[in-house]
Design an enzyme around this catalytic site. Sequence first.
Site, PDB file in Angstrom:
ATOM      1  N   TYR A 477      36.799 -31.242  10.983  1.00 28.66           N
ATOM      2  CA  TYR A 477      36.162 -31.995  12.081  1.00 28.66           C
ATOM      3  C   TYR A 477      37.222 -32.440  13.086  1.00 28.66           C
ATOM      4  O   TYR A 477      37.263 -31.969  14.196  1.00 28.66           O
ATOM      5  CB  TYR A 477      35.384 -33.190  11.535  1.00 28.66           C
ATOM      6  N   ASP A 640      18.622 -30.000  21.403  1.00 28.50           N
ATOM      7  CA  ASP A 640      19.605 -30.979  20.956  1.00 28.50           C
ATOM      8  C   ASP A 640      19.987 -31.832  22.166  1.00 28.50           C
ATOM      9  O   ASP A 640      20.456 -31.312  23.175  1.00 28.50           O
ATOM     10  CB  ASP A 640      20.835 -30.238  20.412  1.00 28.50           C
TER      11      ASP A 640
END
Length: 702
Positions: A477, A640
């Site tokens: 990440y 989204d």
Amino acid sequence: MTQFDRPFTYPTTRKIDQTDDYHGVKVSDPYRWLENPDSEETQAWVEAQNAVTFAYLNEIPAREKIKQRLTQLWDYEKYGIPFKEGSRYFYYKNDGLQNQSVLYTLTFLDGEPKVLIDPNTLSEDGTVALGGIAISEDGKYMAYGLSTSGSDWQEWKVREVATGEDLSDHLKWIKFSGASWTHDGKGFFYSRYDEPNEKSKHEDVNYYQKLFYHKLGTPQCEDVLIYERPDQKEWGFSGGVTEDGKYLIISVWQGTETKNLIFYKDLTAPESTVVELISEFEAEYSFIDNEGSIFWFQTDLNAPLGRVIAIDTNNPPPSSLACDETPPSPREGGFTEIIPEAAETLEGIGLLNNQFVASYLKDAYTQIKIFNLDGSFVREVALPGIGSAGGFGGKRHDTETFYAYTSFTAPNTIYRYNMVTGESTIYRQPKVDFNPDDYETKQVFYPSKDGTQVPMFITHKKGLQLDGNNPTYLYGYGGFGVSLTPSFSVSNVVWLEMGGVYAIACLRGGGEYGESWHQAGTKLNKQKVFDDFISAAEWLIENKYTKPAKLAIAGGSNGGLLVGACMTQRPELFGAALPAVGVMDMLRFHKFTIGWAWTSEYGSPENPEEFSTIHGYSPLHNLKPGTAYPATMITTADHDDRVVPAHSFKFASALQETHAGEKPVLIRIETKAGHGAGKPTAKIIEELADEWAFLVRELDIN
């Protein structure tokens, strides 16, 4: 021979003549039209891309078997951590395959639970999710938010706990907000935006978050405005009532920057004004509790790993404390240090049994330490192993609490903890159809490009042969101060059962080693995050865990950017790439929804110096024609509203155009979902089955 033993034929994506000038650099954007998700042309493009993707996936024999195993493993009871308000306990539970977890309430821990709200009944396909809850002090009422298809927007309602009936209250235009009740149970504080008009839908004119008080039983139009800053439209407000009910603490945030302001309002004096206690964005301040006018905070001010301080609101600090080179303790007119910075990263802290319960990260796994109110150390909580623990919620005088513990091979187990004796007992332990003793986890530290030591967890079957031929899934990440810690995943169990190696690299940009580690991977330092990830891949190859043809990289959101940047910089290093809902167009990310808030993390393309760095790694702008890229399956959702799908749409189009290899470049587009939060179980299983099937084929897993 199937159609996918031959070179792929992708849908034709129209190109337009669009060029922008960034500080004298001309940048073309031929797929700009894909930024409109509602146009007929974009919707037709989505349908055509999905047709190619699912035709490919449907031909993979292992896909159905993987889906069946995922479903079988997923079907176990999952409990949330119990918490108490008034005389009632509350907890979440999922029977196994329910699309959404159900909220239950009961009056005694061994009593008969009652369903308080079941989100699965609110939509046929499970796409309506419970976004957040707030229980009144007496346990009589519950305010709760609902989101649809993973959207950040929520609508809040109020339910009477005893009857399970909704009241008339219905609040809209809420995003990035919880709720906090006044102790009389007559209403709660929350933050929202004005109802958007046509102009504000496209511009940020007079469109900013405001803090309100909602009185129970009244329409939203009568809500009382508590605080707004029209001169600071990028400010957001989080209001929380102190445990003694006397103060409203207002945390002021700006974008995704970890630094915040702290204001407060005296609730014992209805006409009191909001007081600015911390009025400069100098550090992160997280309110813990108070003893009258003494406010306790967790902060990273002059302490990047975190510490606890006390501020006397009757003798507040000057406008800025950041000028101090070393932490003063105590300082007249300033603050008193209660718990100093440690060698570990302070993740969070609360008050129970009149003691501080502090959660630390040591090399990305949890330690829990207990301190007296004067900061003296009491003991460390004995945890089952090297993993992640969370919970320890409750009131200041509570002598018991609950926490959850998990690791890569241990499902989330709920423990009951006695604050007086220090004893942990299992409260809820799930039964999952696999043997954790068949697997092992180790933590290694590898050097990044600049020599920085980076931790990585590696999990695999015991007895793994280090012959360089193991299919390996490397996840990362590296941003926004988010820490990657050990956790259990049914999906990963299936990967491990297939003989795969699962690796998580704790990259700079995360929060594993505090704010310095985070800042080391932001703005002009962002390339260091990609270097860390690439070095993790090289270490796995050099140490014979895998080889490029057997190595897949994956990440979502900011992690999708990570995957996109690394596969464009080192395409020969990876056999497959799975970027999910990624930020791929780094020159226009700040122009959509909440993207403006990310400039504190990435910098801004409007800044000439930052533009040069951003343009240098932006995945969309660093694809090179004639390059053989790894087998790629991009995943996103067509609506989204966190990372808008245009990022993935444009990247997929450009990648299909520039890719010269025979490996597939696909995009899987969910047509009724958002960024991921609240995604129904059924959709999660389908997507995971598709990803593992993709890797089975492209990494040649037998």
